[in-house]
Design an enzyme around this catalytic site. Structure first.
Site, short mmCIF file in Angstrom:
data_model
loop_
_atom_site.label_atom_id
_atom_site.label_comp_id
_atom_site.label_asym_id
_atom_site.label_seq_id
_atom_site.Cartn_x
_atom_site.Cartn_y
_atom_site.Cartn_z
NE ARG A 1 -2.40 -1.88 3.16
CZ ARG A 1 -2.69 -2.74 3.95
NH1 ARG A 1 -3.90 -3.37 3.96
NH2 ARG A 1 -2.10 -3.24 4.91
CD GLU B 1 1.70 -7.30 14.61
OE1 GLU B 1 0.91 -6.86 13.61
OE2 GLU B 1 2.80 -6.78 14.62
#
Length: 179
Positions: free
Chosen positions: A66, A103
């Site tokens: 993006r 994460e």
């Protein structure tokens, strides 16, 4: 910065609770990309900030994928080149890569070894900053190529995740902030 212009951009960001997993509130820029007036306003706002903050930039560097969507029109507006940083295995030729923690696991980014020269000034862009791992890795990758990272720029910052703290002393700017 005009509150009306900022509101036009913010109004085109939608939220999806529990995506991609329970407990996550996903901020989706798809409506912003679909609306040519709002998208032009987004690029106008980013261009205004960059021109006021960085008098000399050689390249806009966009993060896969993006970051490409905002980085290329921003670079074009500024009259400079665009350099992609991709996920591992997506670029031909000699590359420099970096592995970093997410994460939920590990990932790798790559840049073509000849994408920038030592001392060239770059601005790194992406759509969103969450935990900061990807942006920090991109900064480190560009520093390996001896580029001067002037700053990092995103549309959306998730403030509660404190990702900007991982960027240390690199200037950081987000257009929209959410807790």
């Amino acid at each position: 910065m005009s509150d009306g212009r900022l509101r036009a951009v913010r109004d085109r960001v939608r939220s999806f609770p529990d995506f991609p997993q329970p407990g996550v509130l996903f901020r989706d820029i798809s409506p912003l990309l679909k609306d040519p007036v709002a998208f032009r306003t987004l690029i106008d706002l980013l261009e205004d900030h960059v021109r006021a903050s960085f008098p000399k930039i050689d390249f806009v560097v966009g993060l896969d994928s993006r970051g490409f969507l905002i980085g290329t029109p921003l670079a074009q507006r500024l009259g400079i080149g665009f350099v992609p940083v991709r996920k591992k295995g997506k670029l031909p030729g000699a590359t420099e890569s970096i592995s970093y923690s997410l994460e939920y696991g590990r990932a790798e980014l790559e840049i073509q070894s000849d994408a920038v020269e030592a001392g060239q000034k770059v601005l790194i862009v992406d759509d969103l900053l969450a935990t900061g791992g990807t942006m920090r890795a991109a900064c480190e990758l560009l520093k390996r190529l001896k580029a001067e990272v002037l700053g990092c720029l995103v549309i959306i910052e998730l403030k509660a995740l404190k990702g900007s703290e991982k960027l240390n002393s690199i200037p950081f700017y987000s257009l929209l902030q959410y807790d």
